[in-house]
Write a protein that holds these residues in place. Structure first.
Motif, mmCIF file in Angstrom:
data_model
loop_
_atom_site.group_PDB
_atom_site.id
_atom_site.type_symbol
_atom_site.label_atom_id
_atom_site.label_comp_id
_atom_site.label_asym_id
_atom_site.label_seq_id
_atom_site.Cartn_x
_atom_site.Cartn_y
_atom_site.Cartn_z
ATOM 1 N N UNK A 20 -38.463 -17.722 22.785
ATOM 2 C CA UNK A 20 -37.252 -16.893 22.749
ATOM 3 C C UNK A 20 -36.022 -17.786 22.542
ATOM 4 N N UNK A 21 -35.988 -18.925 23.235
ATOM 5 C CA UNK A 21 -34.884 -19.865 23.061
ATOM 6 C C UNK A 21 -34.795 -20.316 21.600
ATOM 7 N N UNK A 24 -33.457 -17.438 19.437
ATOM 8 C CA UNK A 24 -32.007 -17.244 19.627
ATOM 9 C C UNK A 24 -31.238 -18.350 18.889
ATOM 10 N N UNK A 43 -26.521 -10.557 17.452
ATOM 11 C CA UNK A 43 -27.942 -10.928 17.512
ATOM 12 C C UNK A 43 -28.798 -9.686 17.301
ATOM 13 N N UNK B 13 -27.710 -13.560 24.619
ATOM 14 C CA UNK B 13 -29.130 -13.798 24.372
ATOM 15 C C UNK B 13 -29.623 -15.177 24.838
ATOM 16 N N UNK B 14 -28.767 -16.208 24.755
ATOM 17 C CA UNK B 14 -29.185 -17.541 25.218
ATOM 18 C C UNK B 14 -29.440 -17.503 26.720
ATOM 19 N N UNK B 17 -32.762 -15.709 27.371
ATOM 20 C CA UNK B 17 -33.904 -16.597 27.122
ATOM 21 C C UNK B 17 -34.065 -17.570 28.283
ATOM 22 N N UNK B 18 -32.938 -18.115 28.755
ATOM 23 C CA UNK B 18 -33.006 -19.075 29.853
ATOM 24 C C UNK B 18 -33.498 -18.400 31.135
ATOM 25 N N UNK B 48 -39.076 -8.771 28.383
ATOM 26 C CA UNK B 48 -37.653 -9.086 28.209
ATOM 27 C C UNK B 48 -37.093 -8.198 27.110
ATOM 28 N N UNK B 50 -33.834 -7.807 24.856
ATOM 29 C CA UNK B 50 -32.549 -8.398 24.458
ATOM 30 C C UNK B 50 -31.906 -7.423 23.470
ATOM 31 N N UNK B 52 -28.282 -5.461 21.892
ATOM 32 C CA UNK B 52 -26.833 -5.634 21.756
ATOM 33 C C UNK B 52 -26.099 -4.709 22.725
#
Lengths: 256, 256
Positions: A20-21, A24, A43, B13-14, B17-18, B48, B50, B52
């Motif tokens: 996922x990282x 992104x 995104x 989004x970052x 992911x983290x 997960x 993600x 908008x």
């Protein structure tokens, strides 16, 4: 407009999170290459499924019963990703691609990306002619990369049996068990041996656990390491932005 | 047996992911604390989303129309996470918790974790009495942490207006725009100012973008930084393993 995309993970979960990282990052790169500001709302919608899947290499070693065990949970998760609106799905596990044809056949309405074909196309476009492959025994057994690389006109070197055992140890006793020191020792020994034997060759880290143990390793510095997860993440970003940018996908490949 | 859990991300989004990485780490820690081997198949199923979502702080600054814009996509994604079988969901964005009560009310069948309450409980259990809070203007506006910290008996210090503007700059022009150098400069200046003014105080990084810019910063070394995402990820892991371990959740909290 971007397209919804999915990521089929859980094999292992750390690699799924890392994918996922990478995805992104690839989306942000895509926006920058297109001259667009990077904002949360720009995104593409994406979903990650991390589901328990029986060990892939183990299943491939058994003939007959048990060999199809990993398929069922993957099919279920893929169906759910499709129901969530995904137009393309990436599988965050190399060995799991042994079931790629079946997965793609069962869900013809979505594109299931194929990691080895994406890597072969990427390397051929970069002018590479020879690669060495670090992967699981399951991935070697189904000739996942050998086939895709040969189709793209690339020669493929494999590690020796003892080196292959070392890769498996780094994956299972190292990354999957949380011992990154052991993983780095196993992987770097094999990578250096491949480099000594085959010279300045691109080394494909053909199992998602290998980059987690090898990247940042001082011993592997200077080697031409290729991370299929990164190539696959860029390919998935290209699908998500397909038709949305004046540059299209080819403009994006140029910055890879 | 583990329970399915969900992560509502995309903001940004970052950070989403983290958060998955932190959750996977927390699950591995949980297995180790329970004396169980860490295997792919022992991780709980998790999803997960993600999606908008319009800017949260922007919406909170507008009264009346527009103020509810972020709610709709969050409700939709939460409904889908519930339909996928999630029993508990964590929101990977502090400011978005301004809509926590509505989200929880609309989906009474799942538990929507509350980041500030988890952080307050965690800090109180560690014997902390005073904290300083780095967050978005939206998070300050709804007194997300102030309320939860006060309920747990903790005193809360806020940055000065100019410092708050610097935090916002590090979030939007730094992390969200991909300029981590700028983010680190902005965040470390504010963290050091808080430390000078309030002494050896726990500094809560109350926006998911702050740790991405501040962790690993040499300037911030020695400060008592608290990452709410890490606390929330552990809380979500506890929910996923609820009832599955002989130690229960309290055995896990002890290793935090």
């Amino acid at each position: 407009m971007t397209q919804v995309v999915g990521i089929l993970g859980g094999m292992g979960p750390a690699a799924g999170a890392d994918f996922v990282r990478l995805f992104v990052d690839a989306c942000a790169q895509h926006m920058r290459a297109a001259g667009e500001p990077v904002r949360d709302q720009a995104f593409p919608e994406h979903w990650l499924a991390q589901v328990p899947v029986p060990d892939r290499t183990g299943a491939l070693e058994r003939s007959g019963e048990g060999a199809h065990q990993p398929l069922e949970p993957m099919l279920q998760a893929l169906g759910r990703l499709a129901a969530l609106g995904s137009r393309a799905v990436a599988i965050a596990c190399n060995t799991a691609h042994a079931w790629h044809a079946t997965l793609q056949q069962r869900f013809p309405q979505i594109e299931v990306l194929h990691v080895a074909r994406e890597v072969a196309a990427h390397l051929a476009a970069q002018g590479e002619t020879r690669v060495a492959l670090m992967a699981t025994e399951g991935t070697y057994r189904v000739r996942l990369y050998e086939q895709a690389l040969a189709d793209a006109g690339l020669e493929c070197h494999l590690p020796l049996p003892a080196e292959r055992a070392l890769v498996m140890r780094g994956i299972y006793d190292g990354v999957k068990a949380g011992d990154l020191g052991l993983a780095e020792a196993c992987f770097s020994e094999v990578a250096l041996a491949l480099s000594r034997r085959h010279g300045d060759v691109a080394i494909v880290m053909g199992c998602t656990e290998v980059p987690l143990g090898l990247q940042g390793s001082a011993a592997a510095k200077g080697l031409k390491l290729v991370d299929p997860a990164q190539v696959l993440a860029r390919a998935l970003a290209n699908r998500a932005y397909a038709g949305s940018s004046p540059h299209g996908t080819s403009g994006f490949t140029a910055i890879a």
